[in-house]
Design a protein around this motif. Sequence first.
Motif, short mmCIF file in Angstrom:
data_model
loop_
_atom_site.label_atom_id
_atom_site.label_comp_id
_atom_site.label_asym_id
_atom_site.label_seq_id
_atom_site.Cartn_x
_atom_site.Cartn_y
_atom_site.Cartn_z
N HIS A 1 58.36 -0.12 -15.19
CA HIS A 1 57.98 -0.70 -13.91
C HIS A 1 56.65 -1.42 -14.01
CE1 HIS A 1 58.88 -1.21 -9.70
NE2 HIS A 1 57.64 -0.92 -9.39
N LEU B 1 54.71 3.90 -6.20
CA LEU B 1 55.67 2.94 -6.75
C LEU B 1 56.22 3.36 -8.11
CD1 LEU B 1 53.85 -0.36 -5.75
CD2 LEU B 1 55.81 0.71 -4.62
N SER C 1 57.00 -4.26 -8.28
CA SER C 1 56.69 -3.99 -6.87
C SER C 1 55.26 -4.40 -6.57
CB SER C 1 56.81 -2.48 -6.56
OG SER C 1 58.09 -2.00 -6.82
N ALA D 1 53.66 -2.60 -11.25
CA ALA D 1 53.19 -2.50 -9.87
C ALA D 1 51.86 -3.21 -9.75
CB ALA D 1 53.05 -1.03 -9.45
#
Length: 177
Positions: free
Chosen positions: A147, A48, A172, A149
Amino acid sequence: MNPNQRRIVELIRDVPDWPKAGVVFKDITPLLADPAGFAAAIEELVALAPGPIDIVVGMEARGFIFAAPVALKLGAGFVPVRKPGKLPGQVDEQSFALEYGHETLAIHSDALWQGARVMVIDDVLATGGTIGATAELIKRQGAELVHVAVLMELGFLGGRERLAKAGVDTLSAVVTV
């Protein structure tokens, strides 16, 4: 759902009425005890990552379990975010609401640098409080949160929506329940 995701879901145990009546706790200890399942979880989290990452941040305590091996696989450093009183030296703290109370998280004041590409890893996204507080700590240090995850998202608790409203829009989940 890919084979890794199926294995992960099969190894997460539901514990009803814990830590209080009406809550179904998602227990990851069977996943951690299974070497192939744990490896599958790390593989999925690594996949990811959106390009190069300088630092992987993991929150106390279960986030540490996943974030440190993800950092190694990505060739990145690992920075822990801890509960107050657990880190020596100068720290920055952020308080937030949990599903069943309030908490405060701390990071070393010099843990990140201006423009560092940071990925946050945690085991579960529930209401978004832990990740939101961590994102605020990262932002205050001038780093770029590229990001977030998580292994498992509890979609029915609305954490993703709360995080999006707080400006965390790159998230994600390996599995969503």
